[in-house]
Design an enzyme around this catalytic site. Sequence first.
Site, PDB file in Angstrom:
ATOM      1  CG  PHE A 134     -13.589  29.966  18.245  1.00 38.87           C
ATOM      2  CD1 PHE A 134     -13.849  30.005  19.600  1.00 38.87           C
ATOM      3  CD2 PHE A 134     -13.789  31.112  17.493  1.00 38.87           C
ATOM      4  CE1 PHE A 134     -14.304  31.177  20.206  1.00 38.87           C
ATOM      5  CE2 PHE A 134     -14.238  32.282  18.090  1.00 38.87           C
ATOM      6  CZ  PHE A 134     -14.498  32.311  19.453  1.00 38.87           C
ATOM      7  CG  ASP A 213      -7.764  29.661  14.731  1.00 36.96           C
ATOM      8  OD1 ASP A 213      -6.905  30.295  15.390  1.00 36.96           O
ATOM      9  OD2 ASP A 213      -8.970  29.955  14.738  1.00 36.96           O
ATOM     10  CE1 TYR A 238      -8.727  37.762  21.435  1.00 37.45           C
ATOM     11  CE2 TYR A 238      -8.420  39.068  19.448  1.00 37.45           C
ATOM     12  CZ  TYR A 238      -9.084  38.073  20.132  1.00 37.45           C
ATOM     13  OH  TYR A 238     -10.099  37.384  19.521  1.00 37.45           O
ATOM     14  CE  LYS A 239      -7.998  33.655  21.645  1.00 38.74           C
ATOM     15  NZ  LYS A 239      -9.115  34.090  22.484  1.00 38.74           N
ATOM     16  NE  ARG A 387     -11.468  29.548  27.743  1.00 39.66           N
ATOM     17  CZ  ARG A 387     -11.482  30.222  26.593  1.00 39.66           C
ATOM     18  NH1 ARG A 387     -11.356  29.573  25.457  1.00 39.66           N
ATOM     19  NH2 ARG A 387     -11.650  31.526  26.577  1.00 39.66           N
TER      20      ARG A 387
END
Length: 428
Positions: A134, A213, A238-239, A387
Amino acid sequence: MSTSTQLDRASLQAADATDPLASFRDRFSLPEGVIYLDGNSLGPLPIGAAERAAEVINNQWAHGLIRSWNTAGWFDLPTRLGDTLSKLIGGNDGETVVTDTTSLNLFKALASAVRIQQQDAPTRRVILTERDNFPTDIYIAEGISDFLNSVNAETGTHYEIRLIDEDLSLERALDDSVAVVSLSHVNYRTGAMWDMEAVTAAAHKSGALIVWDLAHAAGAVPVDLNGANADYAVGCTYKYLNGGPGSPAFIWVNSRHQGRFWQPLTGWWSHASPFEMEESYTAANDVRRFLCGTQPITSMAMIECGLDVALDADIETVRAKSLSLADLFIALVRQRCGGFGLELVTPENHAERGSHVSFRHPEGYAIIQALTDRGVIGDYREPEVLRFGLTPLYLSFTDIWDAVEILRDVLEARDWDVPAYRTRHAVT
């Protein structure tokens, strides 16, 4: 669920009827007419989260005022939530705090790891990461490297970033110059997943420390940081943990490193005695040394609702359904959307993928916009990647069938082929 034969909606309805996770769908507020395939980017609202925020605002803040730092437990919230979250990632009590952003926590972890290596192995000056990591993970590593080089310019000490990719494998990249390895357990774009235990062992064998991560892993795949003997980990809430947009992140530090944990963001919340108002900094002797400044209590309070749901679900059952949903999605796209140029970029091997599936298509962005207008919400990542997050707690097998049917309609009718769907929004 077998995907080796021709599938139909009736067989998927039968699978939904025996799904042990089916009841979890009622623990989320989901809009009617929407199939939400983007929980890998932002999880939906857990039931009770809005009421929790209202309690903080309308009672604890409105009536308790500043007293609520003590009476409502605000001050201890980062560590209390950290202990709760630790159960989901193979951590122990006192190893995790919920605080700040993933980027800031990655900075802290990398700074600490580099500092330890400066003391133990000062010739190790390479931060190793992945070219397909990322972007913020690479940017933070670059920032630390640039800062260290600027302050050590006169001595000639030089830190550098090394990127592994198709031309440079992890095995070849690991040598006696590597101080820290920084990797995402599950790749944000493709969903490819590293073998945490094997990679950690390889890093340690070479003399490097490792930072994981977990942004696309925590709450979606089984994670055992202590079992893998990892050094540091960071991630967002938050995922798959459904903490709310921009909710605070977390940092985990193996207890063996906590006495040596150091990072330059030495804010007062990480002080041993923050309300003594001392002139110089003394780090707390526990997990609080990972903190920095005052915490966003309203946002943090909502995280607890998402964590409660995640802890109530058996992660092995979640993982099994995730793999079944993904196998189904891949099989249906092949059966019903063949010939439209969709290229699978997610590994099919179960051990090598997380909980989202990605396809490439030259018109990927426009296709996602058309799907969203039809009530199937996924997202887009460059280059050309559609995605789809397959979150087992609120998605059914028939949801996957219906989503692929809509995808087929969009592709057959070329619904995506209008200028409006090619106009890029600020957030893709």
